[in-house]
Structure formats: structure tokens, C-alpha cells
Design a protein around this motif. Structure first.
Motif, PDB file in Angstrom:
ATOM      1  N   TRP A  49      23.318   1.616  43.545  1.00 27.89           N
ATOM      2  CA  TRP A  49      22.717   0.291  43.397  1.00 27.89           C
ATOM      3  C   TRP A  49      23.608  -0.433  42.397  1.00 27.89           C
ATOM      4  O   TRP A  49      23.709  -0.036  41.241  1.00 27.89           O
ATOM      5  CB  TRP A  49      21.267   0.384  42.930  1.00 27.89           C
ATOM      6  CG  TRP A  49      20.775  -0.797  42.122  1.00 27.89           C
ATOM      7  CD1 TRP A  49      21.269  -2.075  42.097  1.00 27.89           C
ATOM      8  CD2 TRP A  49      19.682  -0.798  41.180  1.00 27.89           C
ATOM      9  NE1 TRP A  49      20.563  -2.864  41.214  1.00 27.89           N
ATOM     10  CE2 TRP A  49      19.590  -2.109  40.646  1.00 27.89           C
ATOM     11  CE3 TRP A  49      18.783   0.182  40.757  1.00 27.89           C
ATOM     12  CZ2 TRP A  49      18.624  -2.450  39.686  1.00 27.89           C
ATOM     13  CZ3 TRP A  49      17.821  -0.161  39.814  1.00 27.89           C
ATOM     14  CH2 TRP A  49      17.744  -1.470  39.290  1.00 27.89           C
ATOM     15  N   ASP A  98      22.294  -6.028  44.662  1.00 25.77           N
ATOM     16  CA  ASP A  98      21.162  -6.599  43.938  1.00 25.77           C
ATOM     17  C   ASP A  98      20.920  -7.995  44.509  1.00 25.77           C
ATOM     18  O   ASP A  98      21.826  -8.829  44.534  1.00 25.77           O
ATOM     19  CB  ASP A  98      21.501  -6.683  42.441  1.00 25.77           C
ATOM     20  CG  ASP A  98      20.291  -6.469  41.557  1.00 25.77           C
ATOM     21  OD1 ASP A  98      19.251  -7.070  41.847  1.00 25.77           O
ATOM     22  OD2 ASP A  98      20.400  -5.712  40.575  1.00 25.77           O
ATOM     23  N   ARG A 192      18.382  -4.079  46.418  1.00 29.22           N
ATOM     24  CA  ARG A 192      17.372  -3.980  45.356  1.00 29.22           C
ATOM     25  C   ARG A 192      16.976  -5.424  45.093  1.00 29.22           C
ATOM     26  O   ARG A 192      17.824  -6.288  44.840  1.00 29.22           O
ATOM     27  CB  ARG A 192      17.988  -3.323  44.124  1.00 29.22           C
ATOM     28  CG  ARG A 192      17.062  -3.272  42.897  1.00 29.22           C
ATOM     29  CD  ARG A 192      17.269  -4.463  41.995  1.00 29.22           C
ATOM     30  NE  ARG A 192      16.456  -4.399  40.781  1.00 29.22           N
ATOM     31  CZ  ARG A 192      16.397  -5.369  39.883  1.00 29.22           C
ATOM     32  NH1 ARG A 192      17.108  -6.470  40.036  1.00 29.22           N
ATOM     33  NH2 ARG A 192      15.648  -5.247  38.818  1.00 29.22           N
TER      34      ARG A 192
END
Ligand code: GLC
Ligand code: CA
Length: 536
Positions: A49, A98, A192
Motif C-alpha cells: 500500500w 492511496d 486504500r
């Protein structure tokens, strides 16, 4: 239940400014990350991530995006991003981006246009009012900022350089989906989703999180971008209850793979108090109750948990709940074993796998984080002493997680050749670093490596039911049960010996940080003893 790759995955979070600097400017970058992929492959993680690397004025370290389809100069360029994706893929590592779409930067072209030209379509991409109400910004002060040009106020739940997007506007939503598809086409493995529970806000009713249209938007987003693709999506949802988490993560709902819930993290501060009012000691029985609730209520097939101790917004878990002195290595392993053998997808934050700790900030001049700086300003104005303010920041401030990754014992921990790094390197890098961890077969690193491998290879970690056991207060013990096997996990979450007198017959040791037979003979756990065994 249909199983996906992410049910067996362990995700590693990278905070790009702090991972590895390739060009000696004191700031981590994409080429730096690519240069460390072999290390991540050795650890065994399934996916990274990547905290934001998009173009940004960096008011909130990239969580203020001015162009979603460009890379910030400090991190490199799109070719570097493509190279990272390709090199990661070669090593079987996926990349999760993200997605920060609750707000943009005030320097995003949409906001620039909205501000310059109140008649433009972009004006309605943001939230403008003639009069502010008393909504507060999460970073301190009012959530409304006056704009001279149009004599109106715009909403910003974070800094005033992070204007909130208006998800009521269908054209804006479509722009977001187009952007997501552009990234999906580049070969990323998921998103995310930053403060995703806020996109359904109704500011006039003072509703910030969990607004009435939130799940409609996510369902629409799912159909427009995720449907039919095997991506991992994880929403950041601070106030989620298990009921809410099921809405997002039940496969039947067609929304997200999972969410980050923060109920356990709530134990870091006093009940109903600001996070700065931290709790000195971990309430282990409360922690056990919270895990028990989430493990049992998110039933298999009806929802899925994420499992984490750390991220870029939280203190280093060893400093707040573990032991940073005599039992640093042991407590780090114990916390890892406790977390990774529950049901859910585990997340590791960079440096957690070598037991990095909070930073010993000496004065406010060493602080970078906008949230901490705003807190310090307000707290000092309200009469707190600078020592009180620093004490909170040292324990809770976000910069603790953001100091550079400690690669070795050389200058700047091998993170950068610069004279000065963007945040100082923790002086404990002489002993706590990747090189030392790799060299020592008993290090925390190898416990993480083993936990990641176990998860990849064992279906029971997904399927087995969770059952909390009645034990001494500071012992966290649970069973994982399938139709034909029972696994026992026992962790002493304390610096003291604890009684453990359960009569058990062990068929196989799965993982431990101690000698299990001694525990069973003495009926006693030494500080931070932790193990998992398969029972006969
Ligand atoms: C999320 C991020 C945090 C950021 C905030 C605003 O909570 O994790 O780092 O400051 O959203 O984007
Ligand atoms: Ca750099």
C-alpha cells in the motif's frame, strides 16, 4: 465464500517520503522504493500500500493532491512509477494506491477554476456557503475558510489547503471514477480509500461521517470501476462498528473488500477525549473484548477484517503498547503473533518488521506534521506548557511513524546521503536496522517473514472460527477452530509473568517466541511469551 488473493495476503505500507532516498535530497522517492523490492520480496509480502505519491504541494504530505494523474517531483515521475509497477510485478508484489477523494489540494485545477470562476461547473465540485456553521476541522479551528473573491466560505474538514469535494455532484463523481479506471488500467491491484466514510457528508446538518448517501456512492463507484476485477479495496473508516463494516465488506453488498476500523486504536487515548490525552497503560481486557467482537461479528462470508497495529497516522506500537527496553524484540514478536493469527488481512507498516520505535523529539522545532503543529499552537494558547505538549506529541504525534526507515547503522541509517533528512533519523538506528535484523536469525524480521508465509499457505487462517479464551487479564488467548483441527494462540501482553495452567496436548508448534514446553511445564508465561500450537 469465494476466496480472493487478498484473503491470503499480507500488505506492507510504504510512506514514500521516509522509505528510501535515491538521489540524496533527504526525501524518499519512487526509485528508492524500487531499489528495496528485493528486501520486500525476502520478507514475503503480497502487496504494497503506497501512501500518496501524486502531485501535491505537500501541505499534508501528499494527502492534498493537486493532480491525480501525475507524480510529485520529489518522488520522481510517471516513468519511475511504471518502473516500480513492473519491477514489483516481476517479484510477485502488487501495488495498492492511496485514493484521496474526500478532498483535493486547493492547488488542484478543479479548485483553482472553482475559485477563479464561480460560474464554472467546477464550482459545484466543492462545498460553498454564504455563512459558516460551527463545524470544526479535524486539524483544528473552523472547517470553513473565507474566500475573498466570491465572498463565500468553502468547507475543509482537514487543512484549509484541503477543500472537501462535493460528492452530490454527479459530474465530479464520474471524474473520480475515470481517474480510478486510468490507474486500474496501469496495472495497480487496488485502492486504500482515505477517510472514505466522509464522502457522504451533509455539512448543513453537521453530518461528517456515515452520511445517508455514503453507501450509494460506494456502490456506484464499485460498478463504475471495481466490478469484475479482482482488486483489493480497503476503506479508512474511523468510527465503523461491525454492523457498518459489514455494509462495506459483505461480498453481497458489492462495495469494498474490507475496512480499517479503529476501535482498538481508541484505547490509546482516554475515553471521549482528544487523541493527545493518551492512556499510559494498555487496557488488555478491553483490547481482548474489542478483538473478540470484531472477530466473531464479522462472520466468514459476511464481512472481512483488516488487522493492524500501525500506520502513518499512529504512534509506533512498541512505544505505546509494547516494551522498548528489555523486551523490545520479544514484545514486537508477541504483538505480531497476536495480530496475524486472527481472521483478516494483516497490514505491516514500514519498520514495524524490525521493531522501530517512536522518536525522542526534544523540541517543537523538530516537528513537521501539520496536525501536531496545529495542536501545539492551540494547546500553548490554551495555557499548556511546552513540556506537556511535547509529551503528547512524543507519544501520539504522527511524525513518530514518519521518521526515515532504518536500513543500517551508517549515516542517516542508510536512508539518504543528504546532510539533513526531511525528518530526523532515530538515533537508535545504530542497533535497530534492517541490516542487523537480517543478520540475526532470531530477529523480529524472521517472525514477520514466518507469519506472512503461514498466511499464504494455510487455509485455516481464513476459515477457522475464532474463540476467545478466559485467561488471566493480561493474557490474550484464543482458539481458531475448523471442522478437523484446533489451533491455540497464547500471548502474554505484559512485562510480568502470568499464570497459564490450561491442560493441553500439543500436536505441532506453529510459531513462537519462547520455549513452549517450558511454559507448559511451569504453567507460567514469562513476560511477552507468545506462541501458536495445533492441539491434538
Ligand atoms: C487520513 C490520512 C491522513 C490524512 C487525512 C487527510 O486520515 O491517513 O494521513 O492526514 O486522511 O487526508
Ligand atoms: Ca529523494
Amino acid at each position: 465464500m469465494k476466496k480472493h488473493w487478498w484473503h491470503k495476503a499480507t500488505i506492507y505500507q510504504i510512506y514514500p517520503k521516509s522509505f528510501m532516498d535515491s538521489n540524496g535530497d533527504g526525501i524518499g522517492d519512487l526509485k528508492g522504493i524500487t531499489s528495496k523490492l528485493d528486501y520486500l520480496q525476502k520478507l514475503g509480502i503480497t502487496a504494497i500500500w503506497l501512501s500518496p505519491v501524486y502531485q501535491s504541494p505537500m501541505d499534508d504530505n501528499g494527502y492534498d493532491i493537486s493532480d491525480y494523474q501525475a507524480i510529485a517531483d520529489i518522488f520522481g515521475d510517471m516513468a519511475d512509477m511504471e518502473e516500480l509497477l513492473a519491477q514489483a510485478k516481476q517479484r510477485g508484489i502488487r501495488i495498492i494506491m492511496d485514493l484521496v477523494v474526500n478532498h483535493t489540494s486547493d492547488e488542484h485545477a478543479w479548485f483553482v477554476e472553482a475559485r477563479e470562476n464561480p460560474d464554472s461547473p467546477e464550482r459545484d465540485y466543492y462545498i460553498w456557503r454564504d455563512q459558516p456553521n460551527d463545524l470544526d476541522s479535524i486539524f483544528g479551528g473552523s472547517a470553513w475558510q473565507y474566500d475573498d473573491k466570491s465572498s463565500q466560505y468553502y468547507l475543509h474538514f482537514f487543512s484549509k489547503k484541503q477543500p472537501d469535494l462535493n460528492w452530490e455532484n454527479a459530474a465530479l463523481r464520474q471524474k473520480v471514477y475515470d481517474m480510478m479506471n486510468w490507474w486500474i488500467d496501469k496495472g495497480i491491484a487496488g485502492f486504500r480509500m482515505d477517510v472514505i466514510d466522509m464522502i457522504g457528508k451533509i455539512p448543513d446538518q453537521k453530518i461528517a461521517n456515515n452520511g445517508p448517501k455514503l453507501h450509494d456512492y460506494i456502490k456506484e463507484m464499485h460498478q463504475a470501476t471495481l466490478a469484475g476485477k479482482d482488486l483489493l479495496t480497503v476503506g479508512e473508516t474511523w468510527g465503523a462498528t461491525p454492523e457498518i463494516a459489514k455494509k462495506y465488506s459483505s461480498p453481497a453488498e458489492e462495495e469494498l473488500s474490507m475496512v480499517f476500523q479503529f476501535e482498538h486504536i481508541g484505547l490509546q487515548h482516554k475515553p471521549n477525549a482528544p487523541k493527545w490525552d493518551y492512556e499510559k497503560e494498555l487496557n488488555v481486557p478491553a483490547l481482548k473484548a474489542i478483538f473478540n467482537k470484531w472477530q466473531t461479528e464479522l462472520e466468514l462470508g459476511q464481512g472481512w477484517n483488516s488487522l493492524f497495529w500501525n500506520n502513518h497516522d499512529l504512534p509506533r506500537v512498541l512505544s505505546i503498547w509494547g516494551d522498548t527496553a528489555a523486551y523490545r524484540e520479544k514484545s514486537a514478536k508477541a504483538l505480531a503473533i497476536a495480530l496475524h493469527l486472527m481472521r483478516g488481512t494483516p497490514y505491516i507498516y514500514q519498520g514495524e518488521e524490525i521493531g522501530m520505535t517512536n522518536y525522542p523529539f526534544k523540541d517543537l522545532g523538530e516537528i513537521d506534521d501539520i496536525e501536531s503543529l496545529n495542536f501545539a499552537k492551540e494547546a500553548l494558547e490554551n495555557g499548556k506548557t511546552s513540556e506537556e505538549v511535547l509529551d503528547s506529541i512524543r507519544m501520539i504525534g504522527r511524525d513518530n511513524a514518519r521518521t526515515p526507515m532504518q536500513w543500517d547503522s551508517s549515516k542517516n541509517a542508510g536512508f539518504s546521503t543528504a546532510d539533513k533528512t526531511w525528518l530526523p533519523v532515530n538515533p537508535n538506528h545504530n542497533t535497530i536496522n534492517v541490516q542487523a535484523a537480517l543478520y540475526n536469525p532470531e530477529s523480529i524480521f524472521y517472525t514477520y517473514q514466518k507469519l506472512i508465509k503461514l498466511r499464504k499457505e494455510n487455509e485455516w487462517l481464513i476459515d477457522a472460527d475464532f474463540e476467545l479464551l478466559e485467561t488471566a487479564d493480561k493474557v490474550f488467548a484464543y482458539l481458531r477452530k475448523t471442522a478437523d483441527a484446533v489451533y491455540l494462540v497464547v500471548v502474554n501482553v505484559s512485562d510480568d509473568k502470568q499464570v497459564f495452567d490450561m491442560p493441553i496436548a500439543v500436536s505441532e508448534e506453529i510459531i513462537s517466541n519462547t520455549d513452549v514446553s517450558t511454559v507448559l511445564t511451569n504453567k507460567m508465561l514469562e513476560p511477552w511469551d507468545a506462541f501458536c500450537v495445533k492441539l491434538c
